[in-house]
Design a protein around this motif. Structure first.
Motif, short mmCIF file in Angstrom:
data_model
loop_
_atom_site.label_atom_id
_atom_site.label_comp_id
_atom_site.label_asym_id
_atom_site.label_seq_id
_atom_site.Cartn_x
_atom_site.Cartn_y
_atom_site.Cartn_z
N SER A 388 55.16 -30.52 -33.73
CA SER A 388 56.50 -30.71 -34.30
C SER A 388 57.24 -31.87 -33.64
O SER A 388 58.29 -32.28 -34.10
N GLU A 389 56.68 -32.37 -32.53
CA GLU A 389 57.40 -33.46 -31.82
C GLU A 389 56.82 -34.85 -32.08
O GLU A 389 57.43 -35.85 -31.74
N GLY A 390 55.61 -34.90 -32.65
CA GLY A 390 55.00 -36.21 -32.86
C GLY A 390 53.96 -36.15 -33.96
O GLY A 390 53.84 -35.15 -34.67
N THR A 391 53.19 -37.23 -34.07
CA THR A 391 52.13 -37.29 -35.09
C THR A 391 50.80 -37.02 -34.39
O THR A 391 50.44 -37.73 -33.44
N LEU A 392 50.09 -36.01 -34.87
CA LEU A 392 48.79 -35.71 -34.27
C LEU A 392 47.79 -36.79 -34.66
O LEU A 392 47.55 -37.03 -35.84
N LEU A 393 47.20 -37.46 -33.65
CA LEU A 393 46.28 -38.56 -33.93
C LEU A 393 44.82 -38.20 -33.64
O LEU A 393 43.91 -38.70 -34.30
N VAL A 394 44.61 -37.38 -32.63
CA VAL A 394 43.24 -36.96 -32.27
C VAL A 394 43.30 -35.52 -31.79
O VAL A 394 44.29 -35.13 -31.15
N GLY A 395 42.25 -34.75 -32.03
CA GLY A 395 42.14 -33.41 -31.46
C GLY A 395 43.12 -32.44 -32.09
O GLY A 395 43.28 -32.39 -33.30
N GLY A 396 43.76 -31.63 -31.23
CA GLY A 396 44.79 -30.73 -31.73
C GLY A 396 44.42 -29.26 -31.67
O GLY A 396 45.10 -28.43 -32.27
N GLY A 397 43.37 -28.90 -30.93
CA GLY A 397 43.04 -27.47 -30.88
C GLY A 397 41.90 -27.18 -29.94
O GLY A 397 41.52 -28.00 -29.09
N LYS A 398 41.33 -25.97 -30.15
CA LYS A 398 40.21 -25.53 -29.31
C LYS A 398 38.98 -26.37 -29.58
O LYS A 398 38.79 -26.86 -30.69
N ALA A 399 38.11 -26.49 -28.56
CA ALA A 399 36.80 -27.12 -28.78
C ALA A 399 35.73 -26.04 -28.60
O ALA A 399 36.00 -24.98 -28.04
N GLU A 400 34.54 -26.34 -29.09
CA GLU A 400 33.43 -25.38 -29.03
C GLU A 400 33.00 -25.08 -27.60
O GLU A 400 33.08 -25.96 -26.74
#
Ligand code: NAD
Ligand code: A1AUG
Length: 523
Positions: A388-400
């Protein structure tokens, strides 16, 4: 007593291992296999010469494979902490009389032994803290550096009357000596589980103090390995007392103890401030003002102007943000880029970040897990805030993976006042902001309660000269990443809420652990 067999040569930093060479990779794999054969053991407290196994244990697990148990470490309670305090007080009476050169000799022997077993120490950190090969190797090298550096520093301090004599006046012989303080409580963090633990401990003991070492609860096995090494080199029992335990229980008890002379803490702002506050109160029977060395968090950042080497800047931003998953107090979790080159730098940052592959540290993936469930959840919450504060450019969550893996994550167009730009996340999350010009970029960098590390990328000499003066942090770098301080080369510590600016690995560090006594004799 230890025999003085070490020839003291000038200090030099420990070389890093080159993992581009197959032989070195194989050597590390062999060390990992050896350490894996020793997992799941139980470890005692060290209280003087006594090794105490408690029923209550801290279970240390591999954050990259949560089913793998690294070891079970005995856990001190207040009664055992009190016992350790009494042993440390008693041992101080003899240890403080051991000549500085002899105290240093224990360190020289420890450095030599750690160097011999370098990959073994690194392998244990790979498994217990989730470091990849390079990060673990750097940690071990820094631990060796601290040992070698502080040993020499103590020798130098003990010879100060010869090297820096006081102003002479007729009829008097005047001297100054740096004598130890007493019993110290050493409280390191988990993120440099060997280097910082070792540096904080050996600096205190080589200065003639005795210590109660309470390691971080996520990395107690590597701390035990160091304590066992000090025992192996013959350090007298009771100089280092090893008392893992709950911060709230054992930590608060010792912080408020009347016989605690100093507290050497490295960790979060919140705990550092708590220790500082509790230590300021004078307990019944206490006859000194406790000394508190508190090295705390950071919201470090990299500023890039339009004259900079943009590719170099982008590579440095990514290395600073994502080395050890951003779990460094020096991590460059903010980047502030001048508008005219913003898109170009961001594009490069995204490209470099996309190259980072997540996976098991023991297989040497660039991006490993974060340290534990609490961190994992906190960082994922911050990622939600970032959306909500910026633009998500890469990633953004859990990894395997069967552990606490989070994708290296980059947000763009974040405002300087956003939580992502102000709060220490201590995970693989980078926030990028745009500035109208280089002056505004520096002002945005300075708009923080912290002040630990920062970098300024530019080729303009006048701007660099101004940045050197105005960028307010303890460790300021020009045209390079903001992580990776070397002992003796880049004394390390920060301003404002980053701590007391004690410079770990600096020439004045041992003065924090000693008190100056002047003696004047009529002749
Ligand atoms: N400035 C530096 O040089 C530096 C270096 C490394 C890490 N850090 C900071 O450390 C933090 C991460 O480390 P962490 O998660 O281990 O920090 P933390 O503050 O949670 O814990 C640090 C240590 O304090 C202990 N502790 C917890 N409560 C305590 C209490 N009430 N009394 C005494 N001790 C207590 C913990 O067990 C641990 O050993 C980050 O904020 C990072 O920036 C700073
Ligand atoms: N001294 C280390 C950071 C220590 C804190 O995490 C560096 O310079 O990167």
């Amino acid at each position: 007593m230890t025999t003085l067999t070490t020839k003291v040569t000038p200090y030099a930093n420990e070389a890093f291992t080159n993992f581009a060479l197959e032989d070195n990779v194989k050597a590390m794999q062999a060390a990992i296999a050896k350490v894996k054969g020793e997992l799941g053991l139980e470890y005692p407290l060290y209280i003087g010469a006594e090794k105490v196994m408690t029923e209550a244990k801290i279970t240390s697990i591999n954050p990259g494979n949560v089913d793998e148990i690294i070891g079970y470490v005995s856990k001190a309670d207040q009664a055992l902490a009190e016992k350790a305090m009494n042993v440390a007080l008693e041992t101080f009476e003899s240890w403080k009389k051991v000549p500085a050169r002899e105290r240093a000799e224990y360190l020289f022997k420890a450095a030599a032994l750690m160097r011999e077993r370098k990959h073994e120490f690194s392998a244990l950190m790979i498994l217990e803290s989730g470091k990849n090969y390079v990060e673990a190797d750097v940690d071990t090298a820094e631990a060796i550096d601290f040992i070698e550096f502080y040993a020499r520093e103590m020798i130098r301090l003990s010879q100060i009357n010869e090297t820096q004599p006081l102003v002479r006046i007729p009829g008097e012989n005047n001297q100054i000596s740096y004598i130890p303080l007493g019993v110290g409580v050493v409280i390191p963090p988990w993120n440099f589980p060997l280097a910082i633990c070792v540096g904080m401990t050996v600096s205190a003991v080589v200065s003639g103090n005795t210590v109660l070492l309470k390691p971080a609860s996520t990395t107690p096995v590597i701390a035990h390995k160091f304590v066992a090494l000090m025992e192996e080199v013959g350090l007298p029992a009771g100089v280092i007392n090893f008392i893992p335990g709950s911060g709230a229980e054992v930590g608060d008890y010792l912080t408020t103890h009347p016989k605690t002379r100093f507290i050497s803490f490295t960790g979060s702002k919140e705990i550092g401030l708590r220790i500082n506050r509790l230590a300021a109160d004078v307990a019944p029977g206490q006859i000194w003002i406790k000394r508190v060395i508190a090295e705390m968090g950071g919201k470090d950042g990299i500023v890039v102007d339009e004259t900079a080497d943009l590719d170099g800047a982008a590579a440095a931003i990514v290395a600073s943000a994502f080395g050890f998953q951003g779990q460094k107090c020096s991590a460059g979790s903010r980047a502030i880029i001048v508008e005219s080159v913003y898109d170009e730098v961001v594009e490069k940052v995204v490209a470099y970040t996309n190259r980072l592959q997540s996976g098991l540290p023991e297989l040497n993936f660039a991006a490993g897990p974060v340290i534990d469930k609490t961190s994992y959840e906190r960082i994922l919450d911050y990622i939600e805030v970032g959306k909500s504060e910026g633009t998500l450019l890469v990633g953004g969550g859990k990894a395997e993976g069967n552990g606490y893996y989070i994708q290296p994550t980059v947000f763009g167009d974040v405002s300087g006042k956003a939580r992502l730009m102000q709060e220490e996340i201590f995970g693989p999350v980078l926030a990028i902001a745009k500035a109208a010009n280089w002056q505004e970029a520096i002002a945005m960098y300075n708009d923080t309660e912290f002040g630990l590390t920062g970098s300024y990328f530019s080729t303009d000499e006048e701007r660099i000269a101004e940045a050197l003066e105005t960028v307010h942090c303890g460790n300021l770098y020009i045209n390079r990443k903001c992580t990776g301080a070397l002992v003796g080369v880049h004394p390390f510590g920060g301003f404002n809420m980053s701590g007391t600016d004690s410079k770990a690995g600096g020439y004045d560090y041992l003065m924090l652990l000693t008190q100056a006594k002047m003696t004047s004799r009529k002749v």
